[in-house]
Design an enzyme around this catalytic site. Sequence first.
Site, PDB file in Angstrom:
ATOM      1  CE  LYS A 162     -18.357 -15.940 -22.543  1.00 54.08           C
ATOM      2  NZ  LYS A 162     -18.124 -15.303 -21.263  1.00 54.08           N
ATOM      3  CG  ASN A 194     -15.363 -19.429 -19.794  1.00 52.56           C
ATOM      4  OD1 ASN A 194     -15.518 -20.497 -19.195  1.00 52.56           O
ATOM      5  ND2 ASN A 194     -14.545 -18.484 -19.366  1.00 52.56           N
TER       6      ASN A 194
END
Length: 276
Positions: free
Chosen positions: A67, A88
């Site tokens: 991420k 994300n």
Amino acid sequence: MTEKKFGIIGRPLSHSLSPLLHNFWFKKHSIKASYSLLEIEAQQIGEVINKIKKRELQGINVTTPYKQMVIPFLDLIINDAKETSSVNTIYLNEEHKIVGENTDVYGFDCSFFKKLNDKDLSEKKFLILGAGGVTPSIIYALIKKEIKKIFISNRTIQKIKNIKNKFPFIEIVLWEDVDSKSEDMDVIINATSLGMKNGNDFNQIIRKFKPELIYYDVIYNPLETTMLKNLKEKKVKTFNGLDMFLYQAQKSFYLWNKVTAEIDDELRKKIIFNLK
């Protein structure tokens, strides 16, 4: 019409039900598209992003441990992704720029605060276990609700220091002190992968806690981790990660397709059936 292609990058991905969820929505909304697991090594991130640039992929989700790692490969990070430095959801915008967004903040808000009916938690003490990819999103969601007493603990201290650089006011709790400090907390959030299907589990259980403790686990596979199950048996109010998973996916689906997918009983039953 050419089939659109989407997927999720991360490692490991065997627990993920994202393909089941998105493919269900594609079918329901008559969108010619497919979604698959893209389990890659860190050095392959650039290769996947390049596929989005070339429109071989229309968008991807990003999960642990990538991420933050994806950010240098992006042209823009916007909204909650900018505030958390955690991405994300990725897509190509109309200006042909690779955009990183964060739908985890929205997912946590819908799965936690909305269920508590705007109960005032601003003076409560929150302990977050774990300093991985989803933790900055949870912290930012708490900040949005004006929660000031945020504590964080992780097995490795360096990861916490990185998060503290972003959010200097959070307080560090050493991993070995979690059990003794838990008694003072109002809300404990497990943002680690401990308890996940086919993974490692906590080697200690939270034994001391307030009767009114709220325990939230970001894990949805299994629906009840060992920690959640133990606390639930002791009458603690518990939440699993299923709704966070569903709502963050709903927002990703909208960003890619400009369609608001419904989270209904049919979908929930399908997901829960596949978790058994």
